[in-house]
Design a protein around this motif. Structure first.
Motif, PDB file in Angstrom:
ATOM      1  N   LEU A   9       0.774  -1.150   0.041  1.00 42.95           N
ATOM      2  CA  LEU A   9       0.075  -0.039  -0.114  1.00 42.95           C
ATOM      3  C   LEU A   9       0.870   1.269  -0.073  1.00 42.95           C
ATOM      4  N   THR A  10       0.270   2.372  -0.525  1.00 39.47           N
ATOM      5  CA  THR A  10       1.049   3.635  -0.468  1.00 39.47           C
ATOM      6  C   THR A  10       0.971   4.311   0.861  1.00 39.47           C
ATOM      7  N   VAL A  11       1.901   4.966   0.896  1.00 36.01           N
ATOM      8  CA  VAL A  11       1.563   5.973   2.375  1.00 36.01           C
ATOM      9  C   VAL A  11       0.449   6.863   2.440  1.00 36.01           C
ATOM     10  N   PRO A  12       0.006   7.283   1.455  1.00 35.78           N
ATOM     11  CA  PRO A  12      -1.457   7.994   1.335  1.00 35.78           C
ATOM     12  C   PRO A  12      -2.576   6.916   1.696  1.00 35.78           C
ATOM     13  N   GLU A  13      -2.625   5.581   1.009  1.00 33.22           N
ATOM     14  CA  GLU A  13      -3.375   4.757   1.497  1.00 33.22           C
ATOM     15  C   GLU A  13      -3.429   4.397   2.800  1.00 33.22           C
ATOM     16  N   ILE A  14      -2.228   4.399   3.593  1.00 33.79           N
ATOM     17  CA  ILE A  14      -2.059   3.622   5.030  1.00 33.79           C
ATOM     18  C   ILE A  14      -2.514   4.909   5.953  1.00 33.79           C
ATOM     19  N   ALA A  15      -2.273   6.368   5.316  1.00 31.91           N
ATOM     20  CA  ALA A  15      -2.533   7.211   6.144  1.00 31.91           C
ATOM     21  C   ALA A  15      -4.245   7.523   6.175  1.00 31.91           C
ATOM     22  N   ALA A  27      -6.461   5.101   6.100  1.00 28.54           N
ATOM     23  CA  ALA A  27      -6.717   4.051   7.086  1.00 28.54           C
ATOM     24  C   ALA A  27      -6.596   4.288   8.405  1.00 28.54           C
ATOM     25  N   PHE A  28      -5.641   4.992   8.802  1.00 25.87           N
ATOM     26  CA  PHE A  28      -5.180   5.410  10.241  1.00 25.87           C
ATOM     27  C   PHE A  28      -5.906   6.760  10.468  1.00 25.87           C
ATOM     28  N   LEU A  29      -6.536   7.307   9.501  1.00 21.31           N
ATOM     29  CA  LEU A  29      -7.183   8.673   9.868  1.00 21.31           C
ATOM     30  C   LEU A  29      -5.915   9.850  10.321  1.00 21.31           C
ATOM     31  N   VAL A  30      -4.796   9.816   9.734  1.00 14.46           N
ATOM     32  CA  VAL A  30      -3.718  10.676   9.836  1.00 14.46           C
ATOM     33  C   VAL A  30      -3.008  11.181   8.704  1.00 14.46           C
ATOM     34  N   SER A  31      -2.092  12.160   9.009  1.00 15.58           N
ATOM     35  CA  SER A  31      -1.509  13.040   7.690  1.00 15.58           C
ATOM     36  C   SER A  31      -0.426  12.191   7.183  1.00 15.58           C
ATOM     37  N   GLU A  32      -0.195  12.215   5.715  1.00 19.23           N
ATOM     38  CA  GLU A  32       0.843  11.584   5.118  1.00 19.23           C
ATOM     39  C   GLU A  32       2.051  11.617   5.844  1.00 19.23           C
ATOM     40  N   THR A  33       2.482  12.643   6.172  1.00 18.17           N
ATOM     41  CA  THR A  33       3.643  13.213   6.604  1.00 18.17           C
ATOM     42  C   THR A  33       4.079  12.328   8.012  1.00 18.17           C
ATOM     43  N   ALA A  34       2.766  12.250   8.922  1.00 19.92           N
ATOM     44  CA  ALA A  34       3.137  11.593  10.077  1.00 19.92           C
ATOM     45  C   ALA A  34       3.147  10.178   9.727  1.00 19.92           C
ATOM     46  N   MET A  35       2.331   9.803   8.706  1.00 13.78           N
ATOM     47  CA  MET A  35       2.648   8.259   8.319  1.00 13.78           C
ATOM     48  C   MET A  35       4.015   7.859   7.898  1.00 13.78           C
ATOM     49  N   GLU A  36       4.563   8.737   6.812  1.00  9.42           N
ATOM     50  CA  GLU A  36       5.976   8.470   6.721  1.00  9.42           C
ATOM     51  C   GLU A  36       6.869   8.600   7.524  1.00  9.42           C
ATOM     52  N   ARG A  37       6.847   9.263   8.542  1.00  9.62           N
ATOM     53  CA  ARG A  37       7.477   9.441   9.663  1.00  9.62           C
ATOM     54  C   ARG A  37       7.383   8.161  10.593  1.00  9.62           C
TER      55      ARG A  37
END
Length: 419
Positions: free
Chosen positions: A133-139, A141-151
């Motif tokens: 899954l891409t970072v935007p897709e995972i973000a 799913a978790f209802l968080v920003s893409e930047t936070a998920m990337e970190r």
């Protein structure tokens, strides 16, 4: 899209996890595995249109990625912290025993779900590395920003490398502490296959749902007495059984009340119901059911009804009451509110839904639920605004088409039956 481009897209969906797992097994480093796999797919995009699609795309990608990994190691092997990686590229040591199940992807999941990592980091990393899954897709799913998920994902990979977390299925003694995170990951992978969140993806990704089901079966083989593993498998089977009726020929999501129940997969339903009955027997013997077992029981009620009107909503609400005690999340509360609306009416359901506004304001399903309940109450203007917000937030093309049609029907006829 050309035939070669379609082949690359299909290979990414079907082969990503296999390639990353094979490279992780060989080199013992997630960064190398992921980057080399990405390089291999980039090369495929460049070469397949000119050279033709290989007869075995997975083998071609694995071989290409392996070469990319070795090239990277050679470039970096002068760094002290890369010496062990260089040795990995050429070592002739016999492989470690594979454990009770020889499955590269399952070992990779257990690596990503090591208890040294925070639970959310385990889930996010596995969705990225194993699920592809891409970072935007995972973000989303978790209802968080893409930047936070990337970190979050970067920190998890760094910790795995620093702690030298092994690539293996843990021993029998270690399994219970690890399996909860693994089941969470598998369910999220399944969800991404059943209702993908990417705007440019297919409305259904059956390869992901099939892989999640396959791996869950392996988990249940490892832990045959684990109630949550059995519950998750039952839940997946009962949801997957409805997939043939889930999207119309025109590419629009079909709501549960409008689905052709004759198209449901009766074999999957029978297997799911059997697993639910076994878990209910265990509960009767004093074994408290967990989240997945209760969700499976809810889906067993839905798939037992020949028609939406035959659904035992009082039982569904009672099961959600039980689930709220186990998992008091806002999403569970939203689903309970939907069931309450069917049992006690849309006004009661709307009141329960709107109490969640501050927690689910960025969640499209909240606005879609609110829009439907307002529609049923004849509050068309408010319903239209809620549909607009749901459409804005929804990522699935089939769901967007469905919500758009429902919004456009407002004011043209009287309130319809619930969805």
């Amino acid at each position: 899209m050309s035939d070669a481009e379609e082949a690359v897209t299909r290979a990414h969906r079907d082969e990503w996890a296999r390639v990353v797992a094979a490279l992780t097994k060989r080199f013992g480093d997630l960064d190398i595995a992921e980057e080399a796999a990405a390089d291999a797919f980039t090369t495929a995009v460049e070469r397949w249109p000119a050279d033709g699609v290989p007869a075995n795309p997975g083998a071609w990608l694995t071989t290409t990625a392996h070469r990319k990994a070795i090239d990277r190691i050679r470039r970096e092997n002068k760094r002290d912290d890369k010496h062990w990686e260089a040795r990995m590229a050429f070592h002739d040591d016999p492989p470690a025993p594979p454990g009770p199940i020889d499955d590269d992807r399952l070992r990779l999941i257990f690596t990503c779900c090591h208890p040294a990592l925070a639970t959310e980091a385990r889930v996010a990393l596995t969705l990225r590395i194993v699920g592809g899954l891409t970072v935007p897709e995972i973000a989303r799913a978790f209802l968080v920003s893409e930047t936070a998920m990337e970190r979050r994902i970067t920190r998890a990979k760094t910790k795995i490398k620093a702690a030298r977390i092994p690539y293996r299925i843990p021993s029998a003694e270690d399994l219970p502490a690890r399996v909860s995170g693994v089941l969470t990951v598998l369910f999220l992978i399944f969800n991404e296959g059943y209702l993908p969140t990417g705007p440019d993806t297919d409305p259904l990704r059956p390869g992901l749902t099939a892989e999640a089901i396959r791996l869950t079966r392996l988990i249940l083989t490892l832990l045959p007495e684990d109630g949550e593993a059995a519950g998750l498998l039952a839940l997946m089977l009962l949801i997957e059984a409805r997939r043939p009726a889930r999207v119309s020929a025109g590419g629009e999501l079909v709501s549960l009340d409008e689905q052709d129940r004759g198209a449901w997969d009766v074999a999957l339903i029978a297997e799911g119901h059997r697993l639910v009955r076994e878990r209910l027997a265990a509960a009767a013997a004093g074994v408290a059911p967990g989240r997945y077992q209760i969700l499976a029981a809810i889906n067993a009620v839905h798939t037992s009804a020949r028609d939406m009107r035959d659904t035992d909503w009082s039982q569904v609400v009672a099961l959600y009451d039980q689930l709220v005690r186990v998992d008091p999340s806002p999403v569970v509360a939203l689903n309970r509110a939907i069931a309450v609306a069917e049992l006690d009416g849309p006004e009661v359901g709307l009141a329960a839904t709107e109490r969640l506004d501050h927690r689910l304001a960025g969640y499209h399903a909240y606005h879609a639920t609110r829009a439907d309940l307002l529609r049923r109450l004849g509050r068309s203007r408010e319903s239209r605004a809620a549909y607009d917000r749901a459409i804005e937030l929804a990522g699935n093309t089939a769901e967007t088409a469905y919500l758009t049609r429902r919004r456009d029907q407002l004011g043209r006829r009287s309130p319809e039956s619930p969805t």
